[in-house]
Design a protein around this motif. Structure first.
Motif, mmCIF file in Angstrom:
data_model
loop_
_atom_site.group_PDB
_atom_site.id
_atom_site.type_symbol
_atom_site.label_atom_id
_atom_site.label_comp_id
_atom_site.label_asym_id
_atom_site.label_seq_id
_atom_site.Cartn_x
_atom_site.Cartn_y
_atom_site.Cartn_z
ATOM 1 N N ALA A 174 28.578 19.579 58.568
ATOM 2 C CA ALA A 174 27.991 18.272 58.853
ATOM 3 C C ALA A 174 28.624 17.155 58.037
ATOM 4 O O ALA A 174 28.408 15.977 58.347
ATOM 5 N N MET A 175 29.406 17.499 57.008
ATOM 6 C CA MET A 175 29.988 16.453 56.161
ATOM 7 C C MET A 175 30.902 15.524 56.940
ATOM 8 O O MET A 175 31.016 14.342 56.650
ATOM 9 N N GLY A 176 31.583 16.054 57.934
ATOM 10 C CA GLY A 176 32.515 15.222 58.698
ATOM 11 C C GLY A 176 31.851 14.334 59.728
ATOM 12 O O GLY A 176 32.505 13.487 60.337
ATOM 13 N N ARG A 177 30.548 14.510 59.935
ATOM 14 C CA ARG A 177 29.851 13.742 60.964
ATOM 15 C C ARG A 177 29.340 12.398 60.449
ATOM 16 O O ARG A 177 29.079 11.498 61.224
ATOM 17 N N THR A 178 29.122 12.297 59.168
ATOM 18 C CA THR A 178 28.541 11.081 58.615
ATOM 19 C C THR A 178 29.258 10.700 57.338
ATOM 20 O O THR A 178 29.687 11.565 56.587
ATOM 21 N N ASP A 179 29.409 9.422 57.109
ATOM 22 C CA ASP A 179 30.050 8.952 55.893
ATOM 23 C C ASP A 179 29.041 8.627 54.799
ATOM 24 O O ASP A 179 29.315 8.792 53.627
ATOM 25 N N SER A 180 27.862 8.166 55.187
ATOM 26 C CA SER A 180 26.896 7.687 54.206
ATOM 27 C C SER A 180 26.345 8.819 53.345
ATOM 28 O O SER A 180 26.055 8.615 52.168
ATOM 29 N N ASP A 181 26.176 10.007 53.901
ATOM 30 C CA ASP A 181 25.582 11.104 53.160
ATOM 31 C C ASP A 181 26.603 12.161 52.747
ATOM 32 O O ASP A 181 26.226 13.255 52.328
ATOM 33 N N ALA A 182 27.892 11.859 52.863
ATOM 34 C CA ALA A 182 28.909 12.872 52.602
ATOM 35 C C ALA A 182 28.901 13.330 51.156
ATOM 36 O O ALA A 182 29.011 14.529 50.876
ATOM 37 N N PHE A 183 28.748 12.398 50.215
ATOM 38 C CA PHE A 183 28.723 12.767 48.806
ATOM 39 C C PHE A 183 27.566 13.706 48.516
ATOM 40 O O PHE A 183 27.723 14.747 47.864
ATOM 41 N N ARG A 184 26.392 13.336 48.990
ATOM 42 C CA ARG A 184 25.206 14.149 48.716
ATOM 43 C C ARG A 184 25.304 15.507 49.392
ATOM 44 O O ARG A 184 24.894 16.521 48.824
ATOM 45 N N MET A 185 25.851 15.554 50.584
ATOM 46 C CA MET A 185 26.021 16.838 51.276
ATOM 47 C C MET A 185 26.990 17.744 50.526
ATOM 48 O O MET A 185 26.742 18.944 50.382
ATOM 49 N N TYR A 186 28.089 17.168 50.067
ATOM 50 C CA TYR A 186 29.074 17.970 49.334
ATOM 51 C C TYR A 186 28.485 18.496 48.037
ATOM 52 O O TYR A 186 28.715 19.638 47.639
ATOM 53 N N GLU A 187 27.696 17.678 47.360
ATOM 54 C CA GLU A 187 27.045 18.101 46.122
ATOM 55 C C GLU A 187 26.069 19.243 46.382
ATOM 56 O O GLU A 187 26.072 20.269 45.687
ATOM 57 N N THR A 188 25.224 19.084 47.403
ATOM 58 C CA THR A 188 24.249 20.129 47.730
ATOM 59 C C THR A 188 24.931 21.398 48.198
ATOM 60 O O THR A 188 24.535 22.512 47.832
ATOM 61 N N GLN A 189 25.980 21.243 49.015
ATOM 62 C CA GLN A 189 26.717 22.408 49.498
ATOM 63 C C GLN A 189 27.340 23.184 48.343
ATOM 64 O O GLN A 189 27.342 24.412 48.318
ATOM 65 N N PHE A 228 29.123 14.993 39.413
ATOM 66 C CA PHE A 228 29.272 13.924 40.399
ATOM 67 C C PHE A 228 28.882 12.556 39.831
ATOM 68 O O PHE A 228 28.949 11.560 40.542
ATOM 69 N N ASP A 229 28.443 12.531 38.585
ATOM 70 C CA ASP A 229 28.014 11.271 37.982
ATOM 71 C C ASP A 229 29.205 10.327 37.795
ATOM 72 O O ASP A 229 30.342 10.764 37.626
ATOM 73 N N MET A 230 28.947 9.032 37.819
ATOM 74 C CA MET A 230 30.007 8.045 37.668
ATOM 75 C C MET A 230 30.459 7.893 36.212
ATOM 76 O O MET A 230 31.527 7.340 35.945
ATOM 77 N N ARG A 231 29.664 8.384 35.251
ATOM 78 C CA ARG A 231 30.046 8.285 33.841
ATOM 79 C C ARG A 231 30.819 9.539 33.441
ATOM 80 O O ARG A 231 30.382 10.651 33.677
ATOM 81 N N GLU A 232 31.942 9.346 32.793
ATOM 82 C CA GLU A 232 32.821 10.478 32.488
ATOM 83 C C GLU A 232 32.183 11.444 31.502
ATOM 84 O O GLU A 232 32.369 12.657 31.621
ATOM 85 N N GLU A 233 31.413 10.948 30.531
ATOM 86 C CA GLU A 233 30.794 11.864 29.565
ATOM 87 C C GLU A 233 29.804 12.796 30.246
ATOM 88 O O GLU A 233 29.670 13.964 29.852
ATOM 89 N N GLN A 234 29.126 12.311 31.278
ATOM 90 C CA GLN A 234 28.214 13.163 32.028
ATOM 91 C C GLN A 234 28.993 14.190 32.852
ATOM 92 O O GLN A 234 28.596 15.349 32.957
ATOM 93 N N ARG A 235 30.110 13.774 33.411
ATOM 94 C CA ARG A 235 30.928 14.707 34.195
ATOM 95 C C ARG A 235 31.503 15.813 33.318
ATOM 96 O O ARG A 235 31.603 16.968 33.743
ATOM 97 N N ILE A 236 31.878 15.471 32.087
ATOM 98 C CA ILE A 236 32.398 16.495 31.177
ATOM 99 C C ILE A 236 31.343 17.552 30.917
ATOM 100 O O ILE A 236 31.623 18.766 30.955
ATOM 101 N N CYS A 237 30.128 17.129 30.640
ATOM 102 C CA CYS A 237 29.031 18.094 30.424
ATOM 103 C C CYS A 237 28.795 18.938 31.669
ATOM 104 O O CYS A 237 28.573 20.146 31.570
#
Length: 283
Positions: free
Chosen positions: A79-94, A151-160
């Protein structure tokens, strides 16, 4: 769309100054492949559930959780390819569901190793059972917390987040090696065919966890994140193979009589009797 095309809604711009970029795909997942592969796992779930009930083995029924998670994960991937608005959240959940399915499968491997003929009544079996429960809970928590952080926008959170997920996957590989080694060591060498019941899933799970670790630990522009075929060959197909081996193992026990002293006619005793007979051991 072609598998090599880049979907800008799924890919973050990678820069030299960003050492820990958010997870990204360098291709659009093929929807029809995801939907086709997802159809396999409900069938495996039903077969494993039937086998567990027939053998009166509730611990085997827990394995149904893995194919259910994989089914939902692949549906979201398609379903990720069907919508652009929820693609990030779908990829994260998947990603969360896919990794949790692997963790559940590794935990089941430890439980199955604990039920092995020569160690099921020893302290090793108790250790493997407790290790399976503790590992599954701890690794699941690490993945459920680590993936959203990555998936967080802050790099320190992504490192953790990356460190949590990587730690869970490294421990997963260790648990696969532990369960497979103990089961193989405590198996009668005259019955090498029975080693496959644990050894084959161990190899497949090691392949799956290694690929997941590569996707998490290596730079985001590595081959693991650039090929849809690698994703299916090194994670989805091994997952199906693990469940298929367990389902086939149970299927062999159906319809056989009991070989224990009580001469009862139950599938559980038939399962144990089959293993004893194959190993040259009789109650």
């Amino acid at each position: 769309m072609a598998g090599t095309a880049v979907n800008n809604t799924l890919v973050y711009q990678y820069t030299l100054n960003n050492q820990y970029p958010p997870p990204m795909l360098e291709y659009d997942p093929e929807r029809w492949v995801a939907y086709l592969m997802s159809a396999v796992f409900p069938l495996l779930a039903v077969r494993v559930l039937m086998a567990g009930r027939a053998m009166q083995a509730p611990w085997l029924c827990v394995a149904v959780v893995a194919p259910v998670l994989l089914f939902i994960s692949l549906i979201l991937r398609g379903a990720m390819g069907r919508t652009d608005s929820d693609a990030f959240r779908m990829y994260e959940t998947q990603t969360v569901l896919h990794l949790c399915a692997g963790i559940v499968s590794v935990g089941m491997l430890l439980v199955f190793a604990a039920k092995w003929y020569r160690i099921r009544k020893s302290v090793v079996a108790q250790f493997l059972t407790h290790a399976a429960v503790g590992y599954t809970v701890a690794a699941t928590v690490c993945v459920c917390v680590g993936v959203p952080l990555s998936f967080d926008m802050r790099e320190e959170q992504r490192i953790c987040g990356y460190r949590l997920v990587s730690a869970a996957l490294v421990v997963s590989l260790g648990m696969v090696l532990l369960g497979g080694t103990l089961a193989a060591y405590h198996t009668d060498r005259r019955s090498t065919s029975n080693v496959a019941i644990v050894a084959v899933p161990a190899v497949l799970l090691a392949c799956w966890m290694s690929f997941a670790l590569a996707r998490t630990s290596l730079p985001m522009h590595n081959a693991a994140n650039a090929s849809d075929a690698l994703f299916y060959c090194l994670s989805v197909l091994p997952a199906a193979g693990v469940l298929g081996v367990w389902a086939a193992m149970a299927e062999e026990a159906l319809g056989e009589g009991c070989t224990c002293q009580c001469q009862a006619s139950c599938a559980r005793c038939a399962f144990e009797g089959r293993m004893q007979q194959a190993m040259g051991q009789y109650v």
